[in-house]
Structure formats: C-alpha cells, structure tokens
Design an enzyme around this catalytic site. Structure first.
Site, PDB file in Angstrom:
ATOM      1  N   ASP A  63       0.845  -1.196   0.000  1.00 23.24           N
ATOM      2  CA  ASP A  63       0.000   0.000   0.000  1.00 23.24           C
ATOM      3  C   ASP A  63       0.881   1.247   0.000  1.00 23.24           C
ATOM      4  OD1 ASP A  63      -1.858   2.076   0.602  1.00 23.24           O
ATOM      5  OD2 ASP A  63      -3.166   0.617   1.570  1.00 23.24           O
ATOM      6  N   SER A 113      -7.143   4.209  -1.722  1.00 19.80           N
ATOM      7  CA  SER A 113      -6.926   2.758  -1.704  1.00 19.80           C
ATOM      8  C   SER A 113      -8.188   1.949  -1.940  1.00 19.80           C
ATOM      9  CB  SER A 113      -6.298   2.349  -0.363  1.00 19.80           C
ATOM     10  OG  SER A 113      -5.025   2.910  -0.210  1.00 19.80           O
ATOM     11  N   HIS A 174      -9.812  -2.587   6.804  1.00 19.34           N
ATOM     12  CA  HIS A 174      -9.318  -1.417   6.085  1.00 19.34           C
ATOM     13  C   HIS A 174      -9.540  -1.603   4.587  1.00 19.34           C
ATOM     14  CE1 HIS A 174      -6.176   1.959   5.936  1.00 19.34           C
ATOM     15  NE2 HIS A 174      -7.086   2.338   6.812  1.00 19.34           N
ATOM     16  N   THR A 176      -7.971  -1.931   1.578  1.00 19.99           N
ATOM     17  CA  THR A 176      -7.456  -2.954   0.660  1.00 19.99           C
ATOM     18  C   THR A 176      -7.938  -4.360   1.021  1.00 19.99           C
ATOM     19  OG1 THR A 176      -5.541  -1.605   0.097  1.00 19.99           O
ATOM     20  CG2 THR A 176      -5.375  -3.960  -0.335  1.00 19.99           C
ATOM     21  N   GLU A 322      -1.239  -7.861   2.067  1.00 20.74           N
ATOM     22  CA  GLU A 322      -1.031  -6.413   1.998  1.00 20.74           C
ATOM     23  C   GLU A 322       0.023  -5.955   2.996  1.00 20.74           C
ATOM     24  OE1 GLU A 322      -3.400  -2.156   2.424  1.00 20.74           O
ATOM     25  OE2 GLU A 322      -3.824  -3.808   3.792  1.00 20.74           O
ATOM     26  N   HIS A 331       2.286   8.822   4.991  1.00 17.50           N
ATOM     27  CA  HIS A 331       1.391   9.925   5.349  1.00 17.50           C
ATOM     28  C   HIS A 331       1.986  10.771   6.473  1.00 17.50           C
ATOM     29  CE1 HIS A 331      -1.995   9.356   2.742  1.00 17.50           C
ATOM     30  NE2 HIS A 331      -2.213   8.113   3.135  1.00 17.50           N
ATOM     31  N   HIS A 369      -1.233   2.531  -5.108  1.00 21.79           N
ATOM     32  CA  HIS A 369      -0.959   3.908  -5.518  1.00 21.79           C
ATOM     33  C   HIS A 369       0.442   4.270  -5.043  1.00 21.79           C
ATOM     34  CE1 HIS A 369      -1.426   5.101  -1.335  1.00 21.79           C
ATOM     35  NE2 HIS A 369      -2.552   4.397  -1.302  1.00 21.79           N
TER      36      HIS A 369
END
Length: 502
Positions: A63, A113, A174, A176, A322, A331, A369
């Site tokens: 991710d 996502s 979450h 994904t 993931e 972030h 992404h």
C-alpha cells in the site's frame, strides 16, 4: 537399373555406418551473445512464457509502494547488508515480467486505496472511497449500494472450490483487505458505529460482511489487525452493542474454526480448518517499532502460516497479502519507517518464493498507488539513504561535508512534495532531521484541522504509475502500460475462470 539402385542403397547404408560423428550444434546468435550481456539482462535470454493454468494465485499489494519507495528500500536494504546499496535488488525485482499500472479512480486523478483495490479485485475502476460498488453510485449511498455491487475475484474463487486467504498489517476491515470480501459505499463503514444512524438499516458494516461472507465456506484464513471493529465495549471494542462479538458468531457458524490473537498462538495453530487472527485493536505496529518479544507477528510470520494452511487444503488457492503500513508511514512523512515496512514486505515475498512452485503459482507484486516521495540531490554513491546529501567534488571524490541549499541548510536525499515535514512559511526551513524515525522535509504543508482546531499535517498520495512485478503462469501478460483493473483480468485468466459469471 535395379542392380544399380540396390548397390547405391548398400553404399549409402555403409557410408552412414562409417560416418564421422556429427558436429555439435552451434549456439544460436542470441545464446552466443548471452555471455557478453550484463548479468542484469542475460538471464532474460531464456525466458519463455508460462501458459499453464494457474493452480494458485498470490497477490501482494504494497500500500503506497511507489517506484521511489521501491528504489529507496532496495538501496537501504543493500546498505544494511554492508554494500553501497545501489546494486541491490529486492526479492520481487528479480521477477521476469514487469508492467506499469495507471492508478487513477473514475473521479480522481490521484487515487485512494478503496477505489484502487476494487479495480484489482473486481476488474472495474470506480470512485475514490468506495468498495466494490459501481462508479455510478455516490459515496455514502447505502440504499442503492447493493443494487450496484461488483463481484470480487474472491467470491468467484470460493464458489469454484478454491481456498482463500487475506493477510494485512492494517485492520482487516481497512480498504485494501476489505475489497476482497465487502461491498460498501464508504470505506469508513468498518463497524456499525461508523455508519450514520439513518443508514444502519441499509448498510452492513465491513466487519460483519467479513464474518458473514457466504461464498463457498467463507474466507479460510484472515490475519491482521482491527480487533476493536468486531466486538463491543465490554470486550474492548467499539461496536454499538456492548456485548457484540462477531468473532464468536463466526466460530459458531461452522466446525473447526479457530481464533488466535498472539504470535505464539498463530505459529502453534493447526493447519486444518479455518483461522481468524487479530493481533491488535487497530493496525499492527510498524515493523521497525515492533519489539523482538512482541506478541504481534511479523508480516512474514502471518504470510507463511496462511500459505501453509491454504496449501494443506490441496484445492488451489487465492491469497491476498497487503503490506499496509507502508502507506501510513508515508502519510506521516516517516520515510525510514516506510522503507522498513517495504523491506519486510520483500522478506515476506522471499519466504513465499521459497515455498511455492511458480510453474503452477502466479505471484503478482504491485502497489495500489504511489506517494510524493522523491530521491534527489546528486548524492554520492553509497550515501546513506536516510541521511543528508553529500555529493562529490570536481575530482569525483566524496566530499567531507553535506551539501548546503541556497538557504544555508543541508538537505536529505529523500523528500516529500507535501506533508507534515514542510516549514510553516517558505523562509523558515529548519535543519532537517534524518534517521529511521525522522519526519522528512516536504515542500508544501498540507493536512487537515482536527475538531479542536489544531492543524495536523499529512502527506498525500501520489498520482504516478506504480509497477506490477509478475512470475508464474501467464505472468507475461504483465507488460507495457496497463489500467489497474488489468491486474484482476490477469489473475482471472491465469486461473482459467470463464467470463460467464462476470
């Protein structure tokens, strides 16, 4: 004439028996030139497309793992191993096939996502923030969501008798991981408390959809975080009903279902039956901050155990893994933590490659992404990836001190285009921090204000293409520049699923 023909035939046979040994076959020009090629491409001379039907498919999603993240992680891993770093390769970078993936959502140039994971697991691009609903549906529209649902590959796999698994370092509700099993008009509807009160009769929360997943015998292995989304407050969760316990309900619906909450319990869990493992109230700890004696398993621990359980079913399988906290570190502009997460992600892939047969198992590695991370500054070869830029002098030797920008301050090799590391005004750039836990500098201070009015910086996603690395049956379909939903179609084609159930 007849005698002559007979004699000629006899002579031909005799000569054949006395012939000198045939000259050895000459190598083709391509084979002859292979020895002179750089080792990084010489191995590709013998690459032949594998058109076997895939018995198994494993999709690894890093991710937020953009190409700059892969490059920086490759170098950092090489430096940790004692090299200069640039010559290193992560496990999945050795895969024979590669494509670039366009990540936009139907309503967003820079994606989120939920929309990107939906593209990979349902075969359709959709809006940002929604999970497995058509792009015509507005975000948050609970009443119309079920009439606009998309069918995910996991459901097809279960209906066809394959075993299925989900592993994540985030909450398993979450965006994904949820895209493997849920239909939701808003990715934030993880528990019933998260849904607006007027919509609770129209929308099933994501946690409930996981424990109630009704295709085949349900998801066989689920490992990750997010315990609080499955239980009420009396059990340390946040569901509306104080005594709610979706884990207990899941176990009661079928025999031979088990729940684990620690690394030791995970590693000791039998390989038969179905397994649900939640190792944190929310997301798992960052890999670099996880204690050696932590009760939380690593991504590699979870992935290997999930693989063992799916292999034991002997029916073929579909596994989603993931590395979710790469994104969270970015972030926060915590580049060091993001790279450590990526290195662990590569370790998990390496552990899988040691177990599977890629003649029958398609392994795909990609990202949903990118982020705004960049690598720049003319750093010298071997410059610490998490350090300040030190360049070379006119003679080509590494300088003895870091470079200085026009403002007199040094600067880092890694920098974000935006995020919490940006100075509050253009003239107030402080000396940058470096190292594993540092907040890396950025150009533009973006984020959001909290309820109390305080500003909280947060770096954004990036809109650049991401890479798709592939090995195994039909991996050669990964080539060129592809739309993100092509990932779904590669997996589906490799498994031999027909199009009639789309």
């Amino acid at each position: 004439m007849r005698v002559t023909l007979v004699l000629l035939t006899i002579l031909a046979v005799a000569n054949a028996g006395c012939a000198t040994p045939a000259e050895p076959a000459q190598p083709s020009p391509a084979q002859a030139n292979a020895a002179s090629l750089d080792p990084s491409i010489a191995h590709r001379i013998g690459v032949v497309p594998n058109t076997n039907r895939a018995r198994n498919v494993i999709l690894f999603v890093g991710d937020g793992m953009g190409i700059a993240t892969v490059t920086a992680s490759r170098i950092l891993a090489g430096q940790r191993a004692g090299g200069s770093g640039e010559e290193n390769l992560l496990s999945f970078e050795r895969f024979p096939h590669l494509a670039l993936i366009k990540t936009y959502n139907t309503n967003a140039q820079v994606p989120d996502s939920a929309g990107t994971a939906t593209a990979m697991l349902s075969g359709r691009k959709t809006r940002a923030g929604v999970i497995n609903v058509a792009p015509t549906l507005a975000r948050g529209d609970c009443q119309r969501a079920q009439r606009n649902r998309l069918k995910m590959l996991t459901r097809d796999a279960e209906e066809r008798g394959l075993a299925t698994g989900i592993v994540s370092t985030t909450r398993v509700t979450h965006a994904t991981p949820a895209s493997a099993y849920a239909v939701s008009p808003d990715r934030n509807y993880e528990s019933d408390r998260d849904i607006p009160s007027d919509d609770r009769n129209h929308c099933a929360d994501i946690a409930r959809q996981l424990t109630g997943f009704d295709a085949g015998d349900g998801i066989d292995v689920v490992l990750g975080g997010g315990y609080s989304k499955f239980v009420g407050q009396s059990l340390g969760g946040d569901r509306l009903a104080d005594d709610a316990n979706l884990i207990r309900d899941w176990m009661a619906r079928a025999p031979n279902r088990r729940f684990v909450s620690t690394r030791d319990d995970l590693l000791a869990a039998p390989l038969d039956g179905q397994l649900f493992g939640l190792f944190s109230r929310s997301h798992l700890s960052f890999e670099a901050q996880r204690d050696v004696d932590s009760a939380q398993p690593s991504l590699t621990d979870m992935t290997v155990h999930a693989l063992k359980m799916l292999e034991a079913r002997d029916s073929g399988y579909l596994l989603l893994v993931e590395g979710g906290r790469i994104d969270h570190a970015h972030h926060g502009a915590l580049a060091g933590l993001a790279l450590a997460e990526t290195i662990e992600f590569a370790n998990a892939i390496d552990a899988v490659l040691a177990r599977v047969d890629t003649d029958e198992t398609l392994v795909l590695v990609t990202a949903d992404h990118s982020h705004t991370l960049s690598i720049a500054g003319y750093a010298a070869r071997g410059n610490p990836m998490l350090g300040l830029v030190t360049s070379v002098d006119a003679a080509g030797n590494t300088k003895g001190a870091p470079e200085r920008a026009a403002d007199g301050q040094p600067y880092t090799t890694l920098i974000y285009a935006n995020g919490p590391g940006a100075p509050p005004t253009p003239r107030e750039r402080p000396t940058p921090d470096t190292g594993l836990g540092a907040v890396y500098q950025a150009a533009i201070p973006v984020g959001a204000r909290t309820l109390d009015g305080a500003f909280r910086g947060s770096e954004t996603h990036g809109g650049t293409d991401v890479a798709l690395y592939a090995t195994g049956p039909w991996a050669h379909l990964a080539g060129g520049v592809l739309e993100q939903n092509a990932v779904y179609h590669i997996m589906r084609h490799a498994l031999g699923f027909d199009a009639s159930s789309d």
